[in-house]
Scaffold this motif. Structure first.
Motif, PDB file in Angstrom:
ATOM      1  N   UNK A  72       1.109   4.051  -0.862  1.00  0.00           N
ATOM      2  CA  UNK A  72      -0.295   4.466  -1.033  1.00  0.00           C
ATOM      3  C   UNK A  72      -0.811   4.096  -2.415  1.00  0.00           C
ATOM      4  N   UNK A  73       0.002   4.317  -3.444  1.00  0.00           N
ATOM      5  CA  UNK A  73      -0.413   3.991  -4.809  1.00  0.00           C
ATOM      6  C   UNK A  73      -0.615   2.486  -4.970  1.00  0.00           C
ATOM      7  N   UNK A  74       0.293   1.693  -4.418  1.00  0.00           N
ATOM      8  CA  UNK A  74       0.138   0.232  -4.519  1.00  0.00           C
ATOM      9  C   UNK A  74      -1.179  -0.224  -3.910  1.00  0.00           C
ATOM     10  N   UNK A  75      -1.529   0.326  -2.734  1.00  0.00           N
ATOM     11  CA  UNK A  75      -2.787  -0.044  -2.084  1.00  0.00           C
ATOM     12  C   UNK A  75      -3.993   0.359  -2.937  1.00  0.00           C
ATOM     13  N   UNK A  76      -3.889   1.492  -3.619  1.00  0.00           N
ATOM     14  CA  UNK A  76      -4.998   1.956  -4.451  1.00  0.00           C
ATOM     15  C   UNK A  76      -5.175   1.122  -5.725  1.00  0.00           C
ATOM     16  N   UNK A  77      -4.060   0.732  -6.357  1.00  0.00           N
ATOM     17  CA  UNK A  77      -4.166   0.033  -7.638  1.00  0.00           C
ATOM     18  C   UNK A  77      -4.338  -1.474  -7.496  1.00  0.00           C
ATOM     19  N   UNK A  78      -3.969  -2.033  -6.351  1.00  0.00           N
ATOM     20  CA  UNK A  78      -3.990  -3.494  -6.174  1.00  0.00           C
ATOM     21  C   UNK A  78      -5.312  -4.129  -6.632  1.00  0.00           C
ATOM     22  N   UNK A  79      -6.487  -3.599  -6.236  1.00  0.00           N
ATOM     23  CA  UNK A  79      -7.726  -4.262  -6.659  1.00  0.00           C
ATOM     24  C   UNK A  79      -8.066  -4.078  -8.140  1.00  0.00           C
ATOM     25  N   UNK A  80      -7.336  -3.217  -8.823  1.00  0.00           N
ATOM     26  CA  UNK A  80      -7.697  -2.880 -10.199  1.00  0.00           C
ATOM     27  C   UNK A  80      -6.751  -3.428 -11.256  1.00  0.00           C
ATOM     28  N   UNK A  81      -5.708  -4.123 -10.858  1.00  0.00           N
ATOM     29  CA  UNK A  81      -4.755  -4.644 -11.838  1.00  0.00           C
ATOM     30  C   UNK A  81      -4.739  -6.172 -11.784  1.00  0.00           C
ATOM     31  N   UNK A  82      -4.493  -6.814 -12.918  1.00  0.00           N
ATOM     32  CA  UNK A  82      -4.540  -8.278 -12.969  1.00  0.00           C
ATOM     33  C   UNK A  82      -3.234  -8.965 -12.547  1.00  0.00           C
ATOM     34  N   UNK A  83      -2.279  -8.228 -12.026  1.00  0.00           N
ATOM     35  CA  UNK A  83      -0.997  -8.816 -11.612  1.00  0.00           C
ATOM     36  C   UNK A  83      -0.813  -8.632 -10.108  1.00  0.00           C
ATOM     37  N   UNK A  84       0.066  -9.425  -9.533  1.00  0.00           N
ATOM     38  CA  UNK A  84       0.365  -9.308  -8.111  1.00  0.00           C
ATOM     39  C   UNK A  84       1.116  -8.014  -7.832  1.00  0.00           C
ATOM     40  N   UNK A  85       0.765  -7.380  -6.743  1.00  0.00           N
ATOM     41  CA  UNK A  85       1.422  -6.157  -6.300  1.00  0.00           C
ATOM     42  C   UNK A  85       1.908  -6.421  -4.878  1.00  0.00           C
ATOM     43  N   UNK A  86       3.165  -6.102  -4.558  1.00  0.00           N
ATOM     44  CA  UNK A  86       3.661  -6.364  -3.214  1.00  0.00           C
ATOM     45  C   UNK A  86       2.798  -5.703  -2.145  1.00  0.00           C
ATOM     46  N   UNK A  87       2.759  -6.345  -0.982  1.00  0.00           N
ATOM     47  CA  UNK A  87       2.033  -5.824   0.168  1.00  0.00           C
ATOM     48  C   UNK A  87       3.050  -5.424   1.219  1.00  0.00           C
ATOM     49  N   UNK A  88       2.867  -4.265   1.817  1.00  0.00           N
ATOM     50  CA  UNK A  88       3.733  -3.828   2.910  1.00  0.00           C
ATOM     51  C   UNK A  88       3.232  -4.480   4.198  1.00  0.00           C
ATOM     52  N   UNK A  89       4.062  -5.360   4.766  1.00  0.00           N
ATOM     53  CA  UNK A  89       3.731  -6.063   5.998  1.00  0.00           C
ATOM     54  C   UNK A  89       3.924  -5.134   7.191  1.00  0.00           C
ATOM     55  N   UNK A  90       4.938  -4.293   7.126  1.00  0.00           N
ATOM     56  CA  UNK A  90       5.244  -3.334   8.194  1.00  0.00           C
ATOM     57  C   UNK A  90       6.007  -2.173   7.587  1.00  0.00           C
ATOM     58  N   UNK A  91       5.880  -1.030   8.229  1.00  0.00           N
ATOM     59  CA  UNK A  91       6.619   0.153   7.776  1.00  0.00           C
ATOM     60  C   UNK A  91       6.974   0.994   8.974  1.00  0.00           C
ATOM     61  N   UNK A  92       7.998   1.812   8.798  1.00  0.00           N
ATOM     62  CA  UNK A  92       8.451   2.671   9.885  1.00  0.00           C
ATOM     63  C   UNK A  92       9.640   3.498   9.433  1.00  0.00           C
ATOM     64  N   UNK A  93      10.456   3.896  10.419  1.00  0.00           N
ATOM     65  CA  UNK A  93      11.688   4.641  10.141  1.00  0.00           C
ATOM     66  C   UNK A  93      12.874   3.812  10.591  1.00  0.00           C
ATOM     67  N   UNK A  94      13.897   3.760   9.759  1.00  0.00           N
ATOM     68  CA  UNK A  94      15.099   3.005  10.122  1.00  0.00           C
ATOM     69  C   UNK A  94      16.185   3.926  10.649  1.00  0.00           C
ATOM     70  N   UNK A  95      16.049   5.206  10.371  1.00  0.00           N
ATOM     71  CA  UNK A  95      16.921   6.255  10.895  1.00  0.00           C
ATOM     72  C   UNK A  95      16.037   7.505  10.961  1.00  0.00           C
ATOM     73  N   UNK A  96      16.413   8.505  11.746  1.00  0.00           N
ATOM     74  CA  UNK A  96      15.558   9.691  11.854  1.00  0.00           C
ATOM     75  C   UNK A  96      15.212  10.297  10.487  1.00  0.00           C
ATOM     76  N   UNK A  97      13.911  10.311  10.177  1.00  0.00           N
ATOM     77  CA  UNK A  97      13.435  10.897   8.926  1.00  0.00           C
ATOM     78  C   UNK A  97      13.550  10.016   7.701  1.00  0.00           C
ATOM     79  N   UNK A  98      14.050   8.787   7.861  1.00  0.00           N
ATOM     80  CA  UNK A  98      14.243   7.878   6.724  1.00  0.00           C
ATOM     81  C   UNK A  98      13.315   6.679   6.863  1.00  0.00           C
ATOM     82  N   UNK A  99      12.443   6.486   5.881  1.00  0.00           N
ATOM     83  CA  UNK A  99      11.435   5.436   5.969  1.00  0.00           C
ATOM     84  C   UNK A  99      11.984   4.082   5.532  1.00  0.00           C
ATOM     85  N   UNK A 100      11.235   3.059   5.934  1.00  0.00           N
ATOM     86  CA  UNK A 100      11.526   1.700   5.483  1.00  0.00           C
ATOM     87  C   UNK A 100      10.204   0.963   5.347  1.00  0.00           C
ATOM     88  N   UNK A 101      10.215  -0.068   4.538  1.00  0.00           N
ATOM     89  CA  UNK A 101       9.037  -0.915   4.389  1.00  0.00           C
ATOM     90  C   UNK A 101       9.481  -2.357   4.270  1.00  0.00           C
TER      91      UNK A 101
END
Length: 106
Positions: A72-101
């Motif tokens: 969420x923070x990366x998406x918010x700051x991306x338009x305001x910083x002069x450097x490249x910020x990674x983009x999440x192409x996909x996100x989900x869970x890789x195990x119950x309750x454990x996120x991945x991006x």
């Protein structure tokens, strides 16, 4: 706390196929992308996916919360910083309750 499973190249490939299933790319019989751990070691939570992406697996629920917050923070700051910020192409869970991006590789 429940111990997270140790990811293998095969489980990472299956996860990538699941995360990208909506892009119309690939049948189940396809071999899948080239994946390899970023660092050597028995338990790695970061994997290179081809030459364009990085898969990051949160090892526990606290790390999952931090990862979701980071996205969420990366998406918010991306338009305001002069450097490249990674983009999440996909996100989900890789195990119950454990996120991945799946992020663009910088």
């Amino acid at each position: 706390m429940t111990q997270a499973p140790t990811p293998t190249a095969d489980t990472v490939r299956r996860l990538i196929r699941t995360l990208l299933k909506d892009d119309g790319g690939g049948a189940d019989h396809a071999p899948g992308p080239d994946v390899r751990p970023v660092a050597d070691g028995a338990r790695t939570g970061t994997w290179w996916v081809g030459d364009r992406h990085v898969l990051r697996l949160a090892p526990d629920r606290e790390a999952s919360l931090r990862q979701r917050r980071e996205l969420r923070v990366r998406d918010l700051v991306r338009p305001h910083v002069p450097v490249s910020v990674p983009v999440s192409v996909a996100r989900g869970e890789w195990a119950p309750g454990l996120s991945c991006t799946l992020d663009t590789r910088m």
